[in-house]
Write an enzyme that holds these catalytic residues in place. Structure first.
Site, PDB file in Angstrom:
ATOM      1  N   ARG A 208     -13.962 -13.058  -0.532  1.00 48.80           N
ATOM      2  CA  ARG A 208     -13.112 -13.627   0.502  1.00 48.80           C
ATOM      3  C   ARG A 208     -13.906 -14.281   1.633  1.00 48.80           C
ATOM      4  O   ARG A 208     -13.427 -15.237   2.235  1.00 48.80           O
ATOM      5  CB  ARG A 208     -12.162 -12.552   1.033  1.00 48.80           C
TER       6      ARG A 208
ATOM      7  N   ASP B   1      -8.186  -6.661   5.359  1.00 47.26           N
ATOM      8  CA  ASP B   1      -7.200  -7.504   4.681  1.00 47.26           C
ATOM      9  C   ASP B   1      -6.623  -8.568   5.604  1.00 47.26           C
ATOM     10  O   ASP B   1      -5.994  -9.516   5.132  1.00 47.26           O
ATOM     11  CB  ASP B   1      -6.065  -6.653   4.112  1.00 47.26           C
TER      12      ASP B   1
ATOM     13  N   SER C 162       0.822  -1.207   0.000  1.00 45.54           N
ATOM     14  CA  SER C 162       0.000   0.000   0.000  1.00 45.54           C
ATOM     15  C   SER C 162       0.856   1.257   0.000  1.00 45.54           C
ATOM     16  O   SER C 162       0.570   2.219  -0.721  1.00 45.54           O
ATOM     17  CB  SER C 162      -0.924  -0.001   1.222  1.00 45.54           C
TER      18      SER C 162
ATOM     19  N   GLY D 227      -5.136  -4.039  -8.110  1.00 48.94           N
ATOM     20  CA  GLY D 227      -6.294  -3.189  -7.875  1.00 48.94           C
ATOM     21  C   GLY D 227      -5.919  -1.737  -7.666  1.00 48.94           C
ATOM     22  O   GLY D 227      -6.631  -0.827  -8.094  1.00 48.94           O
TER      23      GLY D 227
END
Length: 428
Positions: free
Chosen positions: A338, A307, A20, A91
């Site tokens: 998920r 996450d 990130s 993404g």
């Protein structure tokens, strides 16, 4: 002083840089005027794809031979090298690069893998259109996406970020390159810590950002080139902290401390609920697993650190009571659904799981040998690797190589710390 042999030695995990932070810093460096050095960047499929995409947009990048530093040279404005931009599975590339391109000049076509094409972009593309961008998206607002860019003037828009905070991050990071101030009203937002990370990095590169209630304002100041050191990835660290929890060992991650920009370090705090000892220092975080096994019987909202919800779900069968994870509805729109994927794989292991649209309850049980369907999702593979380690039950990953998205050396590092872990060899 004699060596204390009463406790096993502390295991120091070598966790690579944050994905990130790396991809945000890449974009901000590309938007800045001058050359920035990104130290200790993550080198993985997603970050390499992002860096190559910047090259397609005309941004010059280079790397030292061992990749300890990536240099990025920006010209302080949006891109002027139109073409086809391949985002692969990343993404962040699909959400961050189109707004950046819209501040430039020319026609840009963004595309990616089938997995990435399935991920929604509608809230972002509709907002870009309201700001005056000429946007042509696939049905549903996703990839492939064409932007005929002629700069953006700024203005005031509303952006619903209830599906992903990346829409808002991408728009805000492009804002200093617009012709005037940008004001964004945000009625809904998930994963708030990622927005905090974005704003902190924008300010680090010289942007002026103010936030009042549900409104964010960005001045058209541009960015200034600067050097930036990338922290270890807190999401990746969760697997090693979880490994400590299920083995009763002590694992420390150097470089990931109380000043971290990453909300996912909060996973270490979640582990306290399982009975683990957690120490978050200035420059490292250390987790020691409970000697008597994991404590269950709790509910935890992991919406802000979604996450890492799979990491907890994967080790939950080893607790002495059910574990309920809530607030993760948006995790159904990631690399895979998920919630459904975790539930199906745990059931394949013989574990009882209760599933709702936004939650998962995992009941105690010894897993049985099973083939794990990774869905090409790195986090599924890494989570079940930890369950296999902690249970001692052979779990076969159908796609162990998918960890290359964020940590190509994950399996070898886990085996280095825990020699009983067998590095999987099957590749798709």
């Amino acid at each position: 002083m004699p060596l204390d042999t009463s406790r096993p030695p502390v295991l120091s995990a070598r966790v690579p840089g944050s994905k990130s932070l790396t991809n945000r810093a890449l974009l901000l460096a590309a938007a800045a005027s001058g050359t920035s050095g990104l130290w200790a960047p993550l080198v993985s499929d997603d970050t390499v794809a992002f860096r190559r995409a910047l090259g397609t947009l005309g941004i010059a990048t280079s790397a030292t031979p061992s990749d300890e530093c990536w240099e990025v040279t920006g010209n302080g404005v949006g891109p002027f090298a139109p073409g086809r931009v391949w985002c692969a599975d990343a993404g962040t590339a699909a959400r961050f690069l189109p707004p950046f391109a819209a501040t430039g000049r020319g026609t840009f076509v963004f595309d990616g893998s089938d997995q990435l094409r399935a991920r929604p972009l509608g809230p972002l593309t509709r907002t870009l259109a309201r700001l005056g961008a000429d946007v042509q998206a696939a049905p549903g607002g996703g990839l492939p996406l064409t932007i005929a860019a002629n700069g953006l003037a700024g203005g005031r828009v509303e952006l619903d970020s209830g599906l992903s905070s990346q829409y808002l991050s991408g728009l805000l990071m492009a804002a200093p390159l617009m012709g005037g101030p940008l004001t964004v009203d945000v009625p809904r937002l998930v994963s708030r810590p990622y927005l905090d990370m974005t704003i902190a990095l924008m300010r680090y590169f010289g942007a002026e950002v103010t936030e009042t209630g549900g409104t964010v304002e960005v001045a058209p100041t541009g960015y200034t080139a600067t050097d930036f050191v990338v922290e270890p990835d807190a999401s990746t660290a969760s697997y090693f902290f979880a490994a400590a929890a299920v083995t009763g060992r002590t694992v420390t991650v150097p470089g990931l401390g109380s000043g971290s920009l990453q909300g996912d370090l909060g996973f270490a705090e979640v582990l306290r609920l399982t009975g683990a000892e957690v120490e978050i220092g200035d420059h490292a975080t250390t987790v020691t697993g409970p000697a008597g096994g994991l404590t269950g019987g709790f509910t935890v909202d992991m919406g802000e650190i979604s996450d890492t919800f799979m990491t907890l779900a994967a080790i939950a069968p080893l607790a002495d009571g059910p574990v309920t994870i809530t607030g993760v509805a948006h995790a159904r729109l990631k690399e895979s659904d998920r919630i459904a994927a975790m539930a199906a794989n745990l059931r394949a292991c013989g574990i009882r799981v209760d599933e709702t649209p936004e939650s998962l309850t995992v009941h105690p049980g010894l897993p049985r040998p099973a083939l794990i369907d990774c869905h090409r999702d790195h986090r599924i593979a890494m989570s079940f690797a930890v369950l296999g380690l902690g249970s001692g039950v052979p779990l076969t990953l159908d796609d162990p190589g998918c960890v290359a998205k964020t940590f190509p050396e994950f399996h070898t590092e886990l085996a280095r710390l825990f020699p009983l872990y067998e590095v999987p060899t099957k590749e798709k």
